[in-house]
Design an enzyme around this catalytic site. Structure first.
Site, PDB file in Angstrom:
ATOM      1  N   ARG A   1       0.750  -1.180   0.051  1.00  0.00           N
ATOM      2  CA  ARG A   1       0.010   0.089  -0.161  1.00  0.00           C
ATOM      3  C   ARG A   1       0.887   1.205  -0.002  1.00  0.00           C
ATOM      4  NH1 ARG A   1      -4.128   0.416   4.649  1.00  0.00           N
ATOM      5  NH2 ARG A   1      -2.232  -0.230   5.883  1.00  0.00           N
TER       6      ARG A   1
ATOM      7  N   ARG B   1       3.124   3.780   5.098  1.00  0.00           N
ATOM      8  CA  ARG B   1       2.592   4.147   6.498  1.00  0.00           C
ATOM      9  C   ARG B   1       3.666   3.581   7.390  1.00  0.00           C
ATOM     10  NH1 ARG B   1      -3.461   2.702   7.465  1.00  0.00           N
ATOM     11  NH2 ARG B   1      -2.787   1.467   9.190  1.00  0.00           N
TER      12      ARG B   1
ATOM     13  N   ARG C   1      -0.823  -6.463  14.004  1.00  0.00           N
ATOM     14  CA  ARG C   1      -2.019  -5.959  14.105  1.00  0.00           C
ATOM     15  C   ARG C   1      -3.097  -7.091  13.594  1.00  0.00           C
ATOM     16  NH1 ARG C   1      -0.245  -1.930   9.515  1.00  0.00           N
ATOM     17  NH2 ARG C   1      -2.485  -1.770   8.983  1.00  0.00           N
TER      18      ARG C   1
END
Ligand code: AP5
Ligand code: MG
Length: 212
Positions: A122, A152, A163
């Site tokens: 991403r 990120r 996560r």
């Protein structure tokens, strides 16, 4: 109309929220985006949140719930909103029910094997747009606003694994929570493109509206 977007990291909550925001004129509230803005701004909330986010853990409930509770009182939330990344555990879900009325929970379901690649590939823009490197064709700027794209800080394999574990143990039980309330719809995003998933979600929202 007030919607909770539920889904594992990388399921496509942000991608879909950005499309839904335009079509239904619903405010997009992402607790992850709020924390990242606070980290960038060097605020006390940002300083607290950073250590949890870097470790792939949840920021403490009291802080997170207060932020959302306050955000929902702003005028721009009055026409309806989508919560992206909140609630994330049972405590937050029960708290939310004390200060808001949720109409629908859209659960974006994706096979776990796809998530690592989706997240690590991403690239995001500070305007909120998100892309995957496989569709960028080498482009390094945002198609929407022209700003440079970046990765990120929590999109590295080690943090992503943490996560995903946090999602499994703390967030996945919310599927049952909203099912019991009769508010759950599930769309599958594993095989479809973002546009195909969007069509599925719109169908569910339109069905819901037609029943009101
Ligand atoms: P947050 O920012 O919410 O991250 P997340 O839940 O891990 O979700 P992501 O933003 O990674 O994924 P997404 O579902 O939005 O997917 P996207 O659309 O970008 O939270 C970050 C951290 O903040 C948390 O770990 C926690 O520490 C803290 N936090 C946040 N909320 C909290 C809370 N309530 N309580 C406590 N702590 C909290 O898509 C991913 C990629 O896939 C993109 O590259 C995209 O282009 C691609 N893609 C999307 N859809 C498709 C598709 N259909 N097919 C192929 N590719 C697709
Ligand atoms: Mg997101």
């Amino acid at each position: 109309m007030n919607i909770v977007l539920l889904g594992a990291p990388g399921a496509g909550k942000g991608t879909q929220a950005s499309k839904l925001e335009q079509k239904y004129n619903l405010l997009h509230i992402s607790t992850g985006d709020i924390f990242r803005a606070n980290i960038k701004g060097g605020t006390p909330i940002g300083k607290l949140a950073k250590s949890y986010i870097d470790a792939g853990q949840l920021v403490p409930d009291e802080v997170t719930c207060d932020i959302v509770k306050d955000r929902l009182t702003w005028q721009d939330a009055a026409n309806g909103y989508m919560l992206d990344g909140f609630p994330r555990n049972l405590f937050q879900a029960e708290k939310l029910d004390e200060f808001a009325h949720i109409d629908l929970c859209v659960n974006i379901s994706v096979e776990f094997s796809l998530l690592m690649d989706r997240i690590c590939g991403r690239r995001v823009c500070s305007c909120g747009e998100s892309y995957h490197i496989s569709t960028l064709g080498g482009r390094t700027t945002c198609a929407k606003c022209g700003q440079p794209l970046y990765q990120r800080a929590d999109d590295n394999p080690e943090t992503v694994q943490a996560r995903l574990n946090t999602y499994n143990t703390q967030t996945a039980p919310l599927i049952d929570y909203y099912k019991k309330q009769g508010k759950l719809v599930t769309v599958v995003s594993g095989e479809g493109s973002p546009d195909e998933v969007f069509v599925q979600i719109c169908k569910e929202i339109d069905n819901f509206k037609a029943q009101q």
